[in-house]
Design an enzyme around this catalytic site. Structure first.
Site, short mmCIF file in Angstrom:
data_model
loop_
_atom_site.label_atom_id
_atom_site.label_comp_id
_atom_site.label_asym_id
_atom_site.label_seq_id
_atom_site.Cartn_x
_atom_site.Cartn_y
_atom_site.Cartn_z
N ASN A 171 0.83 -0.79 0.44
CA ASN A 171 0.28 -0.13 -0.17
C ASN A 171 1.04 1.43 -0.13
O ASN A 171 0.11 2.07 -0.53
CB ASN A 171 -1.14 0.29 1.07
CG ASN A 171 0.09 0.11 2.60
OD1 ASN A 171 0.68 -0.98 2.61
ND2 ASN A 171 -1.19 0.48 3.86
N LYS A 194 12.41 -7.68 0.34
CA LYS A 194 11.53 -8.41 -0.58
C LYS A 194 10.74 -7.67 -0.56
O LYS A 194 9.45 -6.94 0.35
CB LYS A 194 11.38 -9.73 0.10
CG LYS A 194 10.10 -10.46 -0.69
CD LYS A 194 9.65 -11.35 -0.42
CE LYS A 194 8.22 -10.72 0.69
NZ LYS A 194 7.80 -9.93 -1.10
N SER A 251 0.13 -7.74 7.93
CA SER A 251 -0.87 -8.25 8.09
C SER A 251 -0.29 -8.94 10.03
O SER A 251 0.67 -9.17 9.82
CB SER A 251 -2.07 -9.19 8.16
OG SER A 251 -0.93 -10.54 8.00
N GLU A 272 5.47 -3.92 12.50
CA GLU A 272 3.80 -2.85 12.26
C GLU A 272 2.97 -3.67 11.40
O GLU A 272 2.43 -3.68 10.36
CB GLU A 272 4.18 -1.80 11.66
CG GLU A 272 3.49 -0.62 11.84
CD GLU A 272 2.81 0.03 10.50
OE1 GLU A 272 1.83 -0.36 10.72
OE2 GLU A 272 3.11 0.25 9.38
N CYS A 306 -3.34 1.13 7.05
CA CYS A 306 -3.38 0.26 8.30
C CYS A 306 -3.71 0.99 9.30
O CYS A 306 -4.13 1.19 10.77
CB CYS A 306 -1.69 -0.21 9.34
SG CYS A 306 0.00 1.31 8.78
N GLU A 407 -10.45 -5.09 10.13
CA GLU A 407 -10.07 -3.87 9.05
C GLU A 407 -11.20 -4.11 7.83
O GLU A 407 -10.48 -4.91 7.01
CB GLU A 407 -8.43 -3.83 9.69
CG GLU A 407 -7.63 -2.68 8.79
CD GLU A 407 -6.46 -2.98 9.42
OE1 GLU A 407 -5.36 -1.51 8.98
OE2 GLU A 407 -5.97 -3.57 9.46
#
Length: 505
Positions: A171, A194, A251, A272, A306, A407
């Site tokens: 994102n 990555k 996630s 995070e 997030c 979410e």
């Protein structure tokens, strides 16, 4: 060679990239661009239209191991490089980002669907972290204790932890990987990275600029993997004792897996993870300011962030006014292709995202929510593909709705009513997540009281845009641990050694 696909004249989107050298399709390991050991590749598509863009190399465990080999070999010389020299190289990298801003933004537009205006902002945002950590590199001082024992001097020194594995999300394909690589390099660590399988092009371009800036070979290495191969590649890094830290944004489920699998080598972790952010509007709030704050917090990146508010609690005394005003503002948003300068919201990342958003809206309506605007896929002459969803406002939310505990990651606002401060704090904290929270109030005593009561790593008070390189970003509870940004973010890439020297008297 995979880069030969760049010459295919049917790929008109490449004509929008002025610096064609930024379009990379191979791994960068030990200072060399190379295809995967298997020779396989996978497709990258445009989320606006689902059209094929290009193929990138599909890495496996052997490539992941080669990246660690290169980073490990480069570490001794890089850790011995002076902090000032590391800072100089970081600043050169930052300068190259700024001079290639339009091309980097266009890569994000094409592979992620981020509106072009926001994409330019993300380049600047990512560059701010590189600049910040370049400056922090020369300030990473330890501590000298006062003389306690005659003849003894006691010192605490900070040292780089070693090889870092950075795993970044789709994102924010530029800012998140810059926010991980910059402090690692500033601290004297070497990196294997990555990017997300949906959005590798931006990250690969970023590493091309690292090469151009003159960082030594092996200091930064990057591999791209398809969804099928990502687990095998990352598993190598989890098991390899030479990798001393994992930094991951994504996630909670994946974060827990990384924590479990890295336990055998006791790696340092910065995680995070997922969020379920509350946004609270008290009866004494400036309603207009709260509406604008919610628009900034919620619709950045089409709600695919997030820290995007997922539950909007509005006091009954101002609920009707707020609902009317936020609905009007949402209806003014322009949805369309990300390349359009007037677009506020582009496509969602893929069909899976659309299906989840649609499922949440349908579930909310079945559980008593009222539809104030939007509520379905966008299929008209504005949308150039299937991955668009109408900006939506739902009223009269309830805890029975799936989106109250899961979410959504899309352009959906769900309004919940409340009557008391105690009630709304309990509701806001009734989640396993604790990444971000927001509230609006003009009562100074309440601001301090609620700010302390909210169980969240980041709290916006009368402010919807909270991210900044100068302050620590991260969550609590199942939103993870560790911090990115600020001087605390540099400490995440260092350990502290105690030195005690005697016989000095």
């Amino acid at each position: 060679m995979l880069n030969h696909t760049i010459e295919n004249p049917t790929r008109e989107w490449l004509d929008q990239i002025a610096n064609r050298e930024l379009v990379r399709t191979e791994n960068f390991i030990g200072g060399k661009w190379q295809v995967s050991s298997s020779g396989k590749s996978f497709d990258i598509t445009d989320p606006s239209t689902n059209a094929f863009l290009i193929q990138v190399t599909d890495s496996n465990a052997d490539d992941a191991r080669a990246a660690v080999d290169a980073a490990s070999a480069a570490f001794p010389a890089w850790r011995a490089t002076s902090a000032r020299e590391r800072a100089k190289l970081l600043k050169k990298w930052r300068s190259l980002l700024e001079s290639n801003l339009e091309d980097l933004a266009m890569l994000m537009v094409r592979e992620m669907g981020k509106p072009i205006v926001e994409a330019r902002g993300e380049v600047a945002y990512g560059a701010s972290y590189i600049e910040w950590f370049a400056e922090e590199a020369v300030r990473a001082a330890g501590d000298l204790a006062p003389l306690i024992i005659p003849g003894n001097r006691q010192m605490a020194v900070k040292e780089p932890v070693g090889v870092i594995a950075a795993i970044s999300p789709w994102n924010f394909p530029l800012a998140m990987i810059a926010r991980k690589i910059a402090p690692a390099l500033a601290a004297g660590c070497t990196v294997v990275a990555k990017p997300a399988e949906d959005t590798p092009l931006t990250a690969l371009a970023l590493v091309k600029l690292i090469e151009e800036a003159g960082f030594p070979p092996g200091v930064v290495n990057i591999i791209s993997t398809s969804r099928d191969n990502v687990a095998d590649a990352v598993d190598v890094w989890l098991k390899d004792s030479r990798v001393r830290k994992i930094t991951f944004t994504g996630s909670t489920a994946v974060g827990k897996h990384l924590a479990r699998e890295s336990a055998n080598t006791l790696k340092k972790l910065t995680l995070e993870l997922g969020g379920n952010a509350p946004f609270i509007v008290f009866e004494d709030a400036d309603v207009d300011a709260a509406v604008e704050g919610l628009m900034k917090a919620k619709f950045r990146n089409g709600g695919q962030t997030c820290i995007s508010p997922n539950r909007v609690y509005v006091h009954n005394d101002v609920y009707d006014e707020f609902a009317e005003k936020i609905t009007a503002r949402v209806e003014s948003l322009r949805v369309g292709p990300a390349v359009d300068e007037t677009t506020n919201i582009g496509p969602m990342i893929n069909l899976r995202a659309i299906e989840k958003i649609h499922r949440h809206v349908s579930d909310a309506l079945r559980n008593g929510a009222t539809l104030l605007t939007g509520g379905d896929r966008l299929q008209n002459d504005v949308a150039d593909g299937p991955n668009y969803f109408q900006p939506t406002v739902l009223g009269n939310g309830s805890p029975a709705m799936t989106l109250s505990c899961e979410e959504t990651f899309g352009p959906i606002i769900a309004l919940f009513r409340f009557d008391s401060e105690k009630e709304v704090i309990e509701a806001a904290n009734d989640t396993p997540f604790g990444l971000a929270a927001y509230f609006y109030s003009s009562d100074v005593k309440r601001i301090w009281r609620v700010g302390a009561a909210l169980e969240s790593g980041v709290v916006g008070v009368n402010q919807g845009a909270v991210a900044s390189e100068v302050m620590p970003f991260g969550g609590i509870k199942e939103s993870g641990y560790g911090r990115e940004g600020s001087r605390f973010g540099l400490d995440e890439y260092m350990h502290i050694k105690y030195l005690c020297q005697g016989e000095l008297a």
